[in-house]
Design a protein around this motif. Structure first.
Motif, PDB file in Angstrom:
ATOM      1  N   ILE A  48      14.390  -4.565   0.793  1.00 34.65           N
ATOM      2  CA  ILE A  48      13.611  -5.142   1.506  1.00 34.65           C
ATOM      3  C   ILE A  48      14.128  -4.876   2.702  1.00 34.65           C
ATOM      4  O   ILE A  48      15.868  -5.197   2.596  1.00 34.65           O
ATOM      5  CB  ILE A  48      14.193  -7.021   1.404  1.00 34.65           C
ATOM      6  CG1 ILE A  48      13.188  -6.953   0.215  1.00 34.65           C
ATOM      7  CG2 ILE A  48      13.726  -7.618   3.284  1.00 34.65           C
ATOM      8  CD1 ILE A  48      13.530  -8.651  -0.619  1.00 34.65           C
ATOM      9  N   PHE A  49      13.767  -4.259   4.053  1.00 34.48           N
ATOM     10  CA  PHE A  49      14.604  -3.771   5.379  1.00 34.48           C
ATOM     11  C   PHE A  49      14.996  -5.210   6.614  1.00 34.48           C
ATOM     12  O   PHE A  49      13.296  -5.280   6.758  1.00 34.48           O
ATOM     13  CB  PHE A  49      14.470  -2.395   5.766  1.00 34.48           C
ATOM     14  CG  PHE A  49      14.208  -1.906   4.282  1.00 34.48           C
ATOM     15  CD1 PHE A  49      15.657  -0.526   4.760  1.00 34.48           C
ATOM     16  CD2 PHE A  49      13.356  -1.424   3.199  1.00 34.48           C
ATOM     17  CE1 PHE A  49      15.926   0.360   3.735  1.00 34.48           C
ATOM     18  CE2 PHE A  49      13.794  -0.184   2.290  1.00 34.48           C
ATOM     19  CZ  PHE A  49      14.783   0.228   2.733  1.00 34.48           C
ATOM     20  N   TYR A  50      15.510  -5.354   7.294  1.00 34.01           N
ATOM     21  CA  TYR A  50      15.780  -6.492   7.910  1.00 34.01           C
ATOM     22  C   TYR A  50      15.019  -5.300   9.400  1.00 34.01           C
ATOM     23  O   TYR A  50      15.916  -3.670   9.266  1.00 34.01           O
ATOM     24  CB  TYR A  50      17.107  -6.970   8.678  1.00 34.01           C
ATOM     25  CG  TYR A  50      16.990  -7.285  10.068  1.00 34.01           C
ATOM     26  CD1 TYR A  50      16.422  -8.685   9.715  1.00 34.01           C
ATOM     27  CD2 TYR A  50      17.307  -6.561  10.645  1.00 34.01           C
ATOM     28  CE1 TYR A  50      17.190  -8.921  10.802  1.00 34.01           C
ATOM     29  CE2 TYR A  50      18.126  -7.684  12.341  1.00 34.01           C
ATOM     30  CZ  TYR A  50      17.728  -9.102  11.915  1.00 34.01           C
ATOM     31  OH  TYR A  50      17.586 -10.067  13.481  1.00 34.01           O
TER      32      TYR A  50
ATOM     33  N   HIS B  42       0.826  -1.372  -0.305  1.00 34.63           N
ATOM     34  CA  HIS B  42       0.296  -0.034  -0.248  1.00 34.63           C
ATOM     35  C   HIS B  42       1.039   1.203  -0.066  1.00 34.63           C
ATOM     36  O   HIS B  42       1.701   0.986   0.262  1.00 34.63           O
ATOM     37  CB  HIS B  42      -1.536  -0.133   1.235  1.00 34.63           C
ATOM     38  CG  HIS B  42       0.213   0.103   2.611  1.00 34.63           C
ATOM     39  ND1 HIS B  42       0.411  -0.438   3.135  1.00 34.63           N
ATOM     40  CD2 HIS B  42       0.386   1.058   3.029  1.00 34.63           C
ATOM     41  CE1 HIS B  42       0.955  -0.992   3.747  1.00 34.63           C
ATOM     42  NE2 HIS B  42       0.679   0.819   4.823  1.00 34.63           N
ATOM     43  N   THR B  43       0.067   2.955  -0.460  1.00 38.40           N
ATOM     44  CA  THR B  43       1.109   3.910   0.202  1.00 38.40           C
ATOM     45  C   THR B  43      -0.092   4.333   1.269  1.00 38.40           C
ATOM     46  O   THR B  43      -0.515   3.733   1.535  1.00 38.40           O
ATOM     47  CB  THR B  43       0.790   4.213  -1.738  1.00 38.40           C
ATOM     48  OG1 THR B  43      -0.460   5.197  -1.228  1.00 38.40           O
ATOM     49  CG2 THR B  43       0.853   3.941  -2.567  1.00 38.40           C
ATOM     50  N   ASP B  44       0.729   5.015   1.667  1.00 34.67           N
ATOM     51  CA  ASP B  44       0.265   6.019   2.396  1.00 34.67           C
ATOM     52  C   ASP B  44      -0.569   7.636   1.903  1.00 34.67           C
ATOM     53  O   ASP B  44      -0.574   8.263   3.208  1.00 34.67           O
ATOM     54  CB  ASP B  44       1.190   6.552   3.973  1.00 34.67           C
ATOM     55  CG  ASP B  44       1.502   5.187   4.414  1.00 34.67           C
ATOM     56  OD1 ASP B  44       1.029   4.174   4.578  1.00 34.67           O
ATOM     57  OD2 ASP B  44       2.731   4.623   5.098  1.00 34.67           O
ATOM     58  N   LEU B  45      -0.975   7.391   0.963  1.00 36.45           N
ATOM     59  CA  LEU B  45      -1.384   8.966   0.426  1.00 36.45           C
ATOM     60  C   LEU B  45      -3.050   8.197  -0.753  1.00 36.45           C
ATOM     61  O   LEU B  45      -2.984   8.636  -0.982  1.00 36.45           O
ATOM     62  CB  LEU B  45      -0.819   9.564  -0.960  1.00 36.45           C
ATOM     63  CG  LEU B  45       1.170   9.599  -0.592  1.00 36.45           C
ATOM     64  CD1 LEU B  45       1.581  10.437  -1.747  1.00 36.45           C
ATOM     65  CD2 LEU B  45       0.976  10.933   0.706  1.00 36.45           C
ATOM     66  N   LEU B  46      -3.573   8.834   1.088  1.00 33.30           N
ATOM     67  CA  LEU B  46      -4.862   8.520   0.882  1.00 33.30           C
ATOM     68  C   LEU B  46      -5.559   9.781   0.835  1.00 33.30           C
ATOM     69  O   LEU B  46      -5.008  10.615   1.467  1.00 33.30           O
ATOM     70  CB  LEU B  46      -5.334   7.289   1.682  1.00 33.30           C
ATOM     71  CG  LEU B  46      -5.199   5.918   1.669  1.00 33.30           C
ATOM     72  CD1 LEU B  46      -5.642   5.322   3.213  1.00 33.30           C
ATOM     73  CD2 LEU B  46      -5.258   5.014   0.868  1.00 33.30           C
TER      74      LEU B  46
ATOM     75  N   TYR C 166      10.383  -8.645   7.757  1.00 38.02           N
ATOM     76  CA  TYR C 166      11.180  -7.134   6.750  1.00 38.02           C
ATOM     77  C   TYR C 166      10.012  -6.763   6.453  1.00 38.02           C
ATOM     78  O   TYR C 166       8.944  -6.817   6.417  1.00 38.02           O
ATOM     79  CB  TYR C 166      11.850  -8.292   5.595  1.00 38.02           C
ATOM     80  CG  TYR C 166      12.827  -9.364   6.160  1.00 38.02           C
ATOM     81  CD1 TYR C 166      14.051  -9.220   6.437  1.00 38.02           C
ATOM     82  CD2 TYR C 166      12.502 -10.411   6.494  1.00 38.02           C
ATOM     83  CE1 TYR C 166      14.900  -9.407   6.917  1.00 38.02           C
ATOM     84  CE2 TYR C 166      13.688 -11.786   6.771  1.00 38.02           C
ATOM     85  CZ  TYR C 166      14.462 -10.417   7.308  1.00 38.02           C
ATOM     86  OH  TYR C 166      15.654 -11.761   7.852  1.00 38.02           O
ATOM     87  N   THR C 167      10.212  -5.541   5.964  1.00 34.00           N
ATOM     88  CA  THR C 167       9.487  -4.085   5.517  1.00 34.00           C
ATOM     89  C   THR C 167       9.772  -4.445   3.999  1.00 34.00           C
ATOM     90  O   THR C 167      11.353  -4.324   3.455  1.00 34.00           O
ATOM     91  CB  THR C 167       9.808  -3.060   6.364  1.00 34.00           C
ATOM     92  OG1 THR C 167       9.612  -2.998   7.656  1.00 34.00           O
ATOM     93  CG2 THR C 167       8.852  -2.099   5.522  1.00 34.00           C
ATOM     94  N   VAL C 168       8.995  -4.046   2.924  1.00 28.65           N
ATOM     95  CA  VAL C 168       9.221  -4.210   1.740  1.00 28.65           C
ATOM     96  C   VAL C 168       9.030  -2.815   1.231  1.00 28.65           C
ATOM     97  O   VAL C 168       8.083  -2.405   1.770  1.00 28.65           O
ATOM     98  CB  VAL C 168       8.393  -5.587   0.782  1.00 28.65           C
ATOM     99  CG1 VAL C 168       8.842  -5.204  -0.165  1.00 28.65           C
ATOM    100  CG2 VAL C 168       8.840  -6.773   1.284  1.00 28.65           C
TER     101      VAL C 168
ATOM    102  N   PRO D 118       5.021   2.855  -2.694  1.00 24.04           N
ATOM    103  CA  PRO D 118       4.160   1.195  -1.546  1.00 24.04           C
ATOM    104  C   PRO D 118       5.344   0.430  -1.027  1.00 24.04           C
ATOM    105  O   PRO D 118       6.248   0.413  -1.396  1.00 24.04           O
ATOM    106  CB  PRO D 118       3.746   0.136  -3.437  1.00 24.04           C
ATOM    107  CG  PRO D 118       4.330   1.172  -4.450  1.00 24.04           C
ATOM    108  CD  PRO D 118       4.965   2.181  -3.828  1.00 24.04           C
ATOM    109  N   HIS D 119       4.399  -0.183  -0.082  1.00 28.49           N
ATOM    110  CA  HIS D 119       5.865  -0.828   1.009  1.00 28.49           C
ATOM    111  C   HIS D 119       5.029  -1.786   1.621  1.00 28.49           C
ATOM    112  O   HIS D 119       3.485  -1.368   2.203  1.00 28.49           O
ATOM    113  CB  HIS D 119       6.508   0.652   2.075  1.00 28.49           C
ATOM    114  CG  HIS D 119       4.770   1.386   1.953  1.00 28.49           C
ATOM    115  ND1 HIS D 119       4.450   2.189   2.150  1.00 28.49           N
ATOM    116  CD2 HIS D 119       4.673   0.794   3.157  1.00 28.49           C
ATOM    117  CE1 HIS D 119       3.918   2.805   3.033  1.00 28.49           C
ATOM    118  NE2 HIS D 119       4.050   1.917   4.041  1.00 28.49           N
ATOM    119  N   VAL D 120       5.166  -2.444   2.727  1.00 30.05           N
ATOM    120  CA  VAL D 120       4.064  -3.390   2.961  1.00 30.05           C
ATOM    121  C   VAL D 120       5.408  -4.005   4.708  1.00 30.05           C
ATOM    122  O   VAL D 120       6.468  -4.332   4.181  1.00 30.05           O
ATOM    123  CB  VAL D 120       3.630  -4.813   2.711  1.00 30.05           C
ATOM    124  CG1 VAL D 120       4.678  -5.287   1.978  1.00 30.05           C
ATOM    125  CG2 VAL D 120       3.003  -5.897   3.258  1.00 30.05           C
ATOM    126  N   GLY D 121       4.529  -4.511   5.840  1.00 25.90           N
ATOM    127  CA  GLY D 121       4.877  -5.038   6.523  1.00 25.90           C
ATOM    128  C   GLY D 121       4.962  -6.448   6.260  1.00 25.90           C
ATOM    129  O   GLY D 121       4.071  -6.638   7.113  1.00 25.90           O
TER     130      GLY D 121
END
Length: 184
Positions: free
Chosen positions: A141-143, A97-101, A129-131, A157-160
């Motif tokens: 990809i973030f640990y 998702h994005t955070d720009l609703l 991880y966060t993508v 776009p990102h997801v936990g």
């Protein structure tokens, strides 16, 4: 120099004293099964709304601490849009998702998302991880390293991702959404 098109990772986001401020506010809230990535049809996960909470206020000290840290690090001015904690256990994966609703297209580059990894310990086999999909549509990809944070354009776009079955608790992140009010 700050660049809205980049993704930044900050190690040791809080000092020991600053982490105490985070822990103080964190201890005042109650987890509710009310979090979701994009819309109410998404998978539900645990959430603590910290911004304008009806029983405890808006946790100004923590909000100011986060905002000033980012302003000083990047020489920008910010206002807070939202701030909350997410908690995910195995089986509670978010959605990309994005955070720009409801944000006009011309303002898409005016918002930042900070994700702070709040767990005191984490091991790679626990997942979580966060993508983030960057400006070039490359997947980053973030640990979820304890006491680290990532900062990125809220339109990315990102997801936990959920923790694996090997982790028996909650993967805890703080999401802090900012609007950029002044750039250098």
């Amino acid at each position: 120099m700050f660049d809205i098109s980049q993704i930044y990772k900050i190690e040791e986001f809080y000092s020991i004293e600053e982490r105490k401020v985070f822990d103080l506010f964190y201890s005042h809230y109650v987890w509710e099964p009310s979090g979701y990535s994009h819309n109410e049809n998404s998978n539900i996960f645990w959430q603590m709304n910290m911004w304008n909470h009806p029983n405890f206020g808006s946790c100004e000290d923590l909000e100011k601490l986060n905002r000033v840290k980012i302003e000083l690090a990047f020489d920008i001015k910010l206002t807070t849009e939202r701030m909350y904690l997410n908690g995910q256990s195995h089986g509670q994966c978010g959605q990309l998702h994005t955070d720009l609703l409801n944000i006009p297209e011309e303002e898409n580059n005016e918002y930042l998302t900070l994700v702070y990894y709040a767990n005191e310990n984490w091991h790679p086999e626990w997942g979580g991880y966060t993508v983030v999909v960057d400006k070039n549509n490359d997947i980053q990809i973030f640990y979820p390293k304890p006491n680290s944070a990532i900062i990125f354009n809220s339109r990315f776009p990102h997801v936990g991702l959920e923790p694996t079955i090997n982790f028996k608790g909650l993967r805890i992140t703080m999401a802090h959404k900012f609007k950029i009010t002044e750039k250098p």
